[in-house]
Design an enzyme around this catalytic site. Structure first.
Site, PDB file in Angstrom:
ATOM      1  N   ASN A  55       2.708  -0.488   1.342  1.00 61.18           N
ATOM      2  CA  ASN A  55       4.063  -1.044   1.213  1.00 61.18           C
ATOM      3  C   ASN A  55       5.019   0.141   1.218  1.00 61.18           C
ATOM      4  O   ASN A  55       5.129   0.851   0.228  1.00 61.18           O
ATOM      5  CB  ASN A  55       4.159  -1.837  -0.096  1.00 61.18           C
ATOM      6  CG  ASN A  55       5.568  -2.321  -0.369  1.00 61.18           C
ATOM      7  OD1 ASN A  55       6.459  -2.193   0.484  1.00 61.18           O
ATOM      8  ND2 ASN A  55       5.788  -2.861  -1.559  1.00 61.18           N
ATOM      9  N   TRP A  56       5.678   0.331   2.351  1.00 67.32           N
ATOM     10  CA  TRP A  56       6.544   1.516   2.489  1.00 67.32           C
ATOM     11  C   TRP A  56       7.868   1.377   1.756  1.00 67.32           C
ATOM     12  O   TRP A  56       8.626   2.336   1.661  1.00 67.32           O
ATOM     13  CB  TRP A  56       6.804   1.794   3.980  1.00 67.32           C
ATOM     14  CG  TRP A  56       5.594   2.239   4.745  1.00 67.32           C
ATOM     15  CD1 TRP A  56       4.362   2.536   4.243  1.00 67.32           C
ATOM     16  CD2 TRP A  56       5.506   2.456   6.164  1.00 67.32           C
ATOM     17  NE1 TRP A  56       3.508   2.917   5.259  1.00 67.32           N
ATOM     18  CE2 TRP A  56       4.200   2.869   6.441  1.00 67.32           C
ATOM     19  CE3 TRP A  56       6.411   2.324   7.222  1.00 67.32           C
ATOM     20  CZ2 TRP A  56       3.756   3.176   7.735  1.00 67.32           C
ATOM     21  CZ3 TRP A  56       5.982   2.620   8.506  1.00 67.32           C
ATOM     22  CH2 TRP A  56       4.675   3.039   8.760  1.00 67.32           C
ATOM     23  N   LYS A  57       8.160   0.176   1.297  1.00 66.91           N
ATOM     24  CA  LYS A  57       9.433  -0.077   0.595  1.00 66.91           C
ATOM     25  C   LYS A  57      10.601   0.413   1.460  1.00 66.91           C
ATOM     26  O   LYS A  57      10.511   0.365   2.688  1.00 66.91           O
ATOM     27  CB  LYS A  57       9.398   0.544  -0.806  1.00 66.91           C
ATOM     28  CG  LYS A  57       8.125   0.098  -1.562  1.00 66.91           C
ATOM     29  CD  LYS A  57       8.128   0.423  -3.028  1.00 66.91           C
ATOM     30  CE  LYS A  57       6.830  -0.086  -3.651  1.00 66.91           C
ATOM     31  NZ  LYS A  57       6.760   0.105  -5.106  1.00 66.91           N
ATOM     32  N   GLY A 110       1.915   1.847  -2.722  1.00 67.97           N
ATOM     33  CA  GLY A 110       3.308   2.223  -2.506  1.00 67.97           C
ATOM     34  C   GLY A 110       3.412   3.685  -2.105  1.00 67.97           C
ATOM     35  O   GLY A 110       3.156   4.058  -0.952  1.00 67.97           O
ATOM     36  N   GLY A 111       3.753   4.537  -3.046  1.00 63.79           N
ATOM     37  CA  GLY A 111       4.030   5.950  -2.769  1.00 63.79           C
ATOM     38  C   GLY A 111       2.978   6.645  -1.921  1.00 63.79           C
ATOM     39  O   GLY A 111       3.308   7.352  -0.956  1.00 63.79           O
ATOM     40  N   GLY A 163       4.978   2.807  -9.403  1.00 61.56           N
ATOM     41  CA  GLY A 163       5.825   3.983  -9.242  1.00 61.56           C
ATOM     42  C   GLY A 163       5.930   4.849 -10.483  1.00 61.56           C
ATOM     43  O   GLY A 163       6.762   5.743 -10.550  1.00 61.56           O
ATOM     44  N   HIS A 194       7.142  -9.595  -4.555  1.00 63.63           N
ATOM     45  CA  HIS A 194       6.956  -8.252  -5.115  1.00 63.63           C
ATOM     46  C   HIS A 194       7.830  -8.123  -6.359  1.00 63.63           C
ATOM     47  O   HIS A 194       8.931  -8.665  -6.416  1.00 63.63           O
ATOM     48  CB  HIS A 194       7.343  -7.180  -4.075  1.00 63.63           C
ATOM     49  CG  HIS A 194       6.934  -5.813  -4.530  1.00 63.63           C
ATOM     50  ND1 HIS A 194       7.677  -5.080  -5.421  1.00 63.63           N
ATOM     51  CD2 HIS A 194       5.842  -5.062  -4.233  1.00 63.63           C
ATOM     52  CE1 HIS A 194       7.049  -3.931  -5.652  1.00 63.63           C
ATOM     53  NE2 HIS A 194       5.939  -3.892  -4.948  1.00 63.63           N
ATOM     54  N   GLU A 248       9.671  -5.880  -7.380  1.00 62.03           N
ATOM     55  CA  GLU A 248      11.025  -5.346  -7.141  1.00 62.03           C
ATOM     56  C   GLU A 248      11.944  -6.462  -6.640  1.00 62.03           C
ATOM     57  O   GLU A 248      13.137  -6.478  -6.954  1.00 62.03           O
ATOM     58  CB  GLU A 248      10.949  -4.160  -6.166  1.00 62.03           C
ATOM     59  CG  GLU A 248      10.394  -2.925  -6.879  1.00 62.03           C
ATOM     60  CD  GLU A 248       9.605  -1.963  -6.016  1.00 62.03           C
ATOM     61  OE1 GLU A 248       9.724  -2.008  -4.779  1.00 62.03           O
ATOM     62  OE2 GLU A 248       8.841  -1.155  -6.587  1.00 62.03           O
ATOM     63  N   SER A 252       0.474   2.574  -8.638  1.00 59.92           N
ATOM     64  CA  SER A 252       0.059   3.974  -8.746  1.00 59.92           C
ATOM     65  C   SER A 252      -1.384   4.217  -8.291  1.00 59.92           C
ATOM     66  O   SER A 252      -2.101   5.026  -8.893  1.00 59.92           O
ATOM     67  CB  SER A 252       0.273   4.507 -10.172  1.00 59.92           C
ATOM     68  OG  SER A 252       1.653   4.485 -10.501  1.00 59.92           O
ATOM     69  N   GLU A 295      -0.085  -6.642  -9.473  1.00 63.54           N
ATOM     70  CA  GLU A 295       0.670  -5.396  -9.623  1.00 63.54           C
ATOM     71  C   GLU A 295       1.373  -5.387 -10.973  1.00 63.54           C
ATOM     72  O   GLU A 295       2.471  -5.949 -11.103  1.00 63.54           O
ATOM     73  CB  GLU A 295       1.720  -5.278  -8.507  1.00 63.54           C
ATOM     74  CG  GLU A 295       1.127  -5.199  -7.119  1.00 63.54           C
ATOM     75  CD  GLU A 295       2.034  -4.411  -6.169  1.00 63.54           C
ATOM     76  OE1 GLU A 295       1.496  -3.566  -5.451  1.00 63.54           O
ATOM     77  OE2 GLU A 295       3.258  -4.625  -6.166  1.00 63.54           O
TER      78      GLU A 295
HETATM   79  P1  13P Z   1       3.167   2.620  -6.151  1.00 64.82           P
HETATM   80  O1  13P Z   1       1.827   2.770  -5.472  1.00 64.82           O
HETATM   81  O2  13P Z   1       4.198   3.593  -5.670  1.00 64.82           O
HETATM   82  O3  13P Z   1       3.035   2.577  -7.653  1.00 64.82           O
HETATM   83  O4  13P Z   1       3.745   1.179  -5.729  1.00 64.82           O
HETATM   84  C1  13P Z   1       2.931   0.065  -5.841  1.00 64.82           C
HETATM   85  C2  13P Z   1       3.598  -1.082  -5.191  1.00 64.82           C
HETATM   86  O5  13P Z   1       4.612  -1.568  -5.646  1.00 64.82           O
HETATM   87  C3  13P Z   1       3.019  -1.606  -3.945  1.00 64.82           C
HETATM   88  O6  13P Z   1       3.592  -2.811  -3.574  1.00 64.82           O
END
Ligand code: 13P
Length: 253
Positions: free
Chosen positions: A10-12, A234-235, A174, A96, A98, A213, A168
């Site tokens: 997930n590149w956000k 994510g990251g 994050g 998600h 967010e 994470s 999640e």
């Molecule tokens: P991180 O891997 O950056 O914690 O993000 C997880 C995430 O929200 C994937 O959708």
């Protein structure tokens, strides 16, 4: 029945044309053809056509990070499931944290988005997860059950056959603070049991990803748990080498 692992990035809201090009080429260069792991990236809306073009004919799938619950019309700024499907997406993340917490998406709206994804032939990747306050209050299972039941109440249990679930925990996203494999496994087992109460066969088949994470050094221990079928990253998915290392960990389980 063995569930095929899935690792999704997930590149956000990250990337530019040149960076996306480098990242996709880097992932493709290291991706084993016909590997046992299904691999997907979810770029921003505007980068979807670019990524779809770069990945055509490769094992790397493309998904979106969100979609509208509506099919078309006067909804300024929204993107429909039909648009995503036409531009090469096979899947879409819905709910998600967010979206839920920063943009106020309710359980009901998430359920409508889930239904919209299915209407357009997209695989919804339904995210559920508790906040730190909810975990500390001992209400993790209650929160996950509420989030799941909102969707099941809207589309029915059989519709989950066309979906992926992602656990999640909000406090792990994050933050660098991953759920321990045991903490994650406990919630994954709870999710599977909750579905199993309504359809035991389906519960054994639905894939449940862990997100929060996930890094190359903790992926193996998470993916080794019985009910963890891959990850939503994510990251670490913004770095081709780190993402590929996580994909390899999923293939070893
Ligand atoms: P991180 O891997 O950056 O914690 O993000 C997880 C995430 O929200 C994937 O959708």
């Amino acid at each position: 029945m063995a569930r095929r692992p899935l690792v999704a990035g997930n590149w956000k809201m990250n990337g530019d044309r040149a960076g996306v090009d480098r990242l996709v080429r880097g992932i493709l260069a290291g991706l084993a053809q016909g590997g046992g792991v299904e691999v997907m990236v979810c770029p921003s809306y505007v980068h979807i056509p670019q990524v779809a073009e770069l990945t055509r004919g490769t094992p790397l799938a493309v998904g979106a990070q969100d979609l509208s619950e509506y099919d078309s019309g006067a909804y300024t700024g929204e993107v429909s499931g039909a648009m995503l499907a036409e531009f090469g997406c096979g899947s879409v993340i819905v709910g998600h944290s967010e979206r839920r917490h920063l943009f106020g998406e309710s359980d009901d709206r998430v359920a409508e988005k889930f239904a919209a994804a299915l209407r357009h032939g997209l695989t919804p990747v339904l995210c559920v997860g508790e906040t730190l306050e909810e975990r500390r209050a001992g209400s993790t299972e209650q929160v996950i059950a509420r989030q799941l039941d909102a969707v099941i109440g809207h589309v029915g249990v059989p519709a989950l056959a066309g979906a992926v679930i992602a656990y999640e925990p909000v406090w792990a996203i994050g933050t660098g603070q991953t759920a321990t494999p045991d903490q994650a496994q406990a919630v994954h087992a709870f999710i599977r049991e909750r579905i199993g109460g309504r359809d035991p066969g389906l519960a054994g088949e639905v894939r449940i990803l862990y997100g929060g994470s996930v890094k190359p050094d903790n992926a193996g221990s998470l993916f080794g748990m019985a009910d963890i079928d891959g990850g939503l990253i994510g990251g670490a998915s913004l770095d081709a080498d780190a993402f590929l290392a996580i994909v390899r960990s999923a293939g070893q389980e």
